[in-house]
Design a protein around this motif. Structure first.
Motif, PDB file in Angstrom:
ATOM      1  N   LEU A 140       0.845  -1.185   0.000  1.00 14.82           N
ATOM      2  CA  LEU A 140       0.000   0.000   0.000  1.00 14.82           C
ATOM      3  C   LEU A 140       0.883   1.239   0.000  1.00 14.82           C
ATOM      4  N   SER A 141       0.559   2.175  -0.886  1.00 12.59           N
ATOM      5  CA  SER A 141       1.315   3.425  -0.952  1.00 12.59           C
ATOM      6  C   SER A 141       0.414   4.508  -1.522  1.00 12.59           C
ATOM      7  N   GLN A 142       0.752   5.764  -1.234  1.00 14.54           N
ATOM      8  CA  GLN A 142      -0.077   6.866  -1.719  1.00 14.54           C
ATOM      9  C   GLN A 142       0.012   7.045  -3.228  1.00 14.54           C
ATOM     10  N   ASN A 143       1.186   6.845  -3.790  1.00 14.91           N
ATOM     11  CA  ASN A 143       1.340   7.071  -5.223  1.00 14.91           C
ATOM     12  C   ASN A 143       2.589   6.377  -5.751  1.00 14.91           C
ATOM     13  N   ILE A 144       2.649   6.263  -7.057  1.00 13.69           N
ATOM     14  CA  ILE A 144       3.768   5.595  -7.705  1.00 13.69           C
ATOM     15  C   ILE A 144       5.045   6.434  -7.634  1.00 13.69           C
ATOM     16  N   SER A 145       4.897   7.744  -7.483  1.00 10.04           N
ATOM     17  CA  SER A 145       6.066   8.619  -7.394  1.00 10.04           C
ATOM     18  C   SER A 145       6.906   8.303  -6.167  1.00 10.04           C
ATOM     19  N   ASN A 146       6.272   7.807  -5.100  1.00  9.85           N
ATOM     20  CA  ASN A 146       7.030   7.383  -3.916  1.00  9.85           C
ATOM     21  C   ASN A 146       8.027   6.284  -4.270  1.00  9.85           C
ATOM     22  N   TYR A 147       7.580   5.331  -5.069  1.00 13.65           N
ATOM     23  CA  TYR A 147       8.453   4.240  -5.480  1.00 13.65           C
ATOM     24  C   TYR A 147       9.600   4.762  -6.346  1.00 13.65           C
ATOM     25  N   LYS A 152      -4.668  -4.576  -8.925  1.00 14.12           N
ATOM     26  CA  LYS A 152      -4.316  -3.219  -8.520  1.00 14.12           C
ATOM     27  C   LYS A 152      -5.595  -2.473  -8.141  1.00 14.12           C
ATOM     28  N   ILE A 153      -5.569  -1.789  -7.004  1.00 14.46           N
ATOM     29  CA  ILE A 153      -6.719  -1.030  -6.530  1.00 14.46           C
ATOM     30  C   ILE A 153      -6.320   0.436  -6.476  1.00 14.46           C
ATOM     31  N   PHE A 154      -7.010   1.254  -7.264  1.00 18.86           N
ATOM     32  CA  PHE A 154      -6.701   2.684  -7.338  1.00 18.86           C
ATOM     33  C   PHE A 154      -7.785   3.484  -6.628  1.00 18.86           C
ATOM     34  N   HIS A 155      -7.364   4.351  -5.703  1.00 21.89           N
ATOM     35  CA  HIS A 155      -8.282   5.250  -5.002  1.00 21.89           C
ATOM     36  C   HIS A 155      -8.054   6.679  -5.490  1.00 21.89           C
ATOM     37  N   ALA A 156      -8.732   7.626  -4.850  1.00 19.14           N
ATOM     38  CA  ALA A 156      -8.584   9.034  -5.218  1.00 19.14           C
ATOM     39  C   ALA A 156      -7.119   9.440  -5.132  1.00 19.14           C
ATOM     40  N   ASN A 157      -6.665  10.163  -6.141  1.00 18.67           N
ATOM     41  CA  ASN A 157      -5.251  10.528  -6.173  1.00 18.67           C
ATOM     42  C   ASN A 157      -5.059  11.815  -6.945  1.00 18.67           C
ATOM     43  N   GLY A 158      -4.175  12.657  -6.452  1.00 21.33           N
ATOM     44  CA  GLY A 158      -3.846  13.891  -7.135  1.00 21.33           C
ATOM     45  C   GLY A 158      -2.480  13.869  -7.773  1.00 21.33           C
ATOM     46  N   TYR A 204      -0.490   6.358 -14.957  1.00 24.90           N
ATOM     47  CA  TYR A 204      -0.163   4.922 -14.916  1.00 24.90           C
ATOM     48  C   TYR A 204      -1.436   4.085 -14.810  1.00 24.90           C
ATOM     49  N   ALA A 205      -2.364   4.514 -13.967  1.00 27.94           N
ATOM     50  CA  ALA A 205      -3.616   3.772 -13.798  1.00 27.94           C
ATOM     51  C   ALA A 205      -4.399   3.726 -15.103  1.00 27.94           C
ATOM     52  N   LEU A 213     -12.643  10.609  -7.368  1.00 30.74           N
ATOM     53  CA  LEU A 213     -13.187   9.523  -6.555  1.00 30.74           C
ATOM     54  C   LEU A 213     -13.386   9.991  -5.115  1.00 30.74           C
ATOM     55  N   ARG A 214     -14.412   9.478  -4.466  1.00 25.72           N
ATOM     56  CA  ARG A 214     -14.673   9.863  -3.071  1.00 25.72           C
ATOM     57  C   ARG A 214     -13.618   9.273  -2.143  1.00 25.72           C
ATOM     58  N   LYS A 215     -13.261  10.060  -1.124  1.00 23.83           N
ATOM     59  CA  LYS A 215     -12.163   9.686  -0.227  1.00 23.83           C
ATOM     60  C   LYS A 215     -12.648   9.263   1.157  1.00 23.83           C
TER      61      LYS A 215
END
Length: 230
Positions: A100-107, A129-135, A142-143, A193-195
């Motif tokens: 679990l991570s907030q975004n791919i940029s972290n990786y 892969k499960i994608f939630h709300a992201n800015g 990527y998603a 997406l709702r958070k």
């Protein structure tokens, strides 16, 4: 590793090995908060993760066939360049990995100069892969790329009006269509997406992708769903 918490956990009277996970059904929790232990927490948890991965790849899954899992929240704190190699064969080793991570940029940031290639190699080995709300734009792009594109037909038409030589109305109609490739899910949709929380009625939206599977509701490899917070 010769003093403090690291010495206590790794060099003192430690009587547990990664093999207890598949031999005895044990769950090993390495509780070293990064906020409290910082670099030490990363190192010790990284050592434990690597030992677990090596133990799982080393075992004979036909003899010790118990399924196991590796779970990491804030996974960018614990990933390494070995992870994509492990994940490539984890399924045959009867091992499930949940990162679990907030975004791919972290990786990308953590893995350094080879971050893009290694992160993409790792994520490519995750079937679900499960994608939630992201800015984060790279994550949303990527998603959208992962879910894919589709050929679509766009109809167009128009009316041309003009006066005739004797003041009579002279109109013509034009109809046509064109084909283009468009995203099945646009990158911008992930920003809407709702958070969860009270403003959203404790509802969290997600778009789930699973390669090699067709969801009945969409007849495609992805589906939009909602989780209710407890």
């Amino acid at each position: 590793l010769l003093h403090g918490v690291a010495w206590e956990l790794l060099c003192n009277e430690l009587n547990i090995v990664p093999e207890v996970t598949y031999k005895n059904g044990a769950i090993i929790v390495v509780d070293l908060s990064i906020q409290e232990y910082d670099r030490l927490g990363r190192i010790v948890q990284g050592i434990w993760k690597f030992m677990f991965q090596r133990a799982i790849l080393r075992r004979d899954a036909k003899v010790d066939s118990r399924p196991v899992f590796l779970w990491a929240d804030e996974a960018q704190n614990f990933i390494s360049s070995f992870d994509y190699q492990y994940q490539a064969v984890a399924r045959s080793a009867r091992a499930c990995t949940v990162y679990l991570s907030q975004n791919i940029s972290n990786y990308y940031s953590v893995l350094g100069s080879q971050g893009h290639d290694e992160a993409n190699a790792l994520l490519g080995n995750f079937v679900t892969k499960i994608f939630h709300a992201n800015g984060d734009h790279p994550t949303n792009q990527y998603a959208a790329d992962t879910i894919g594109q589709i050929w679509t037909t766009t109809d167009s038409g128009g009316v041309n009006s003009g006066g005739g030589s004797k003041g009579e109305s002279n109109s013509s109609f034009n109809l046509g269509s064109s084909e283009s490739v468009q995203y099945k899910v646009l990158p911008a949709e992930f920003t809407m997406l709702r958070k969860g929380g009270t403003p959203n009625g404790l509802k969290v939206d997600a778009i789930i992708f699973q390669g090699g599977r067709t969801f009945y509701a969409t007849d495609d490899t992805y589906i939009k769903t909602t989780f209710t917070q407890g």
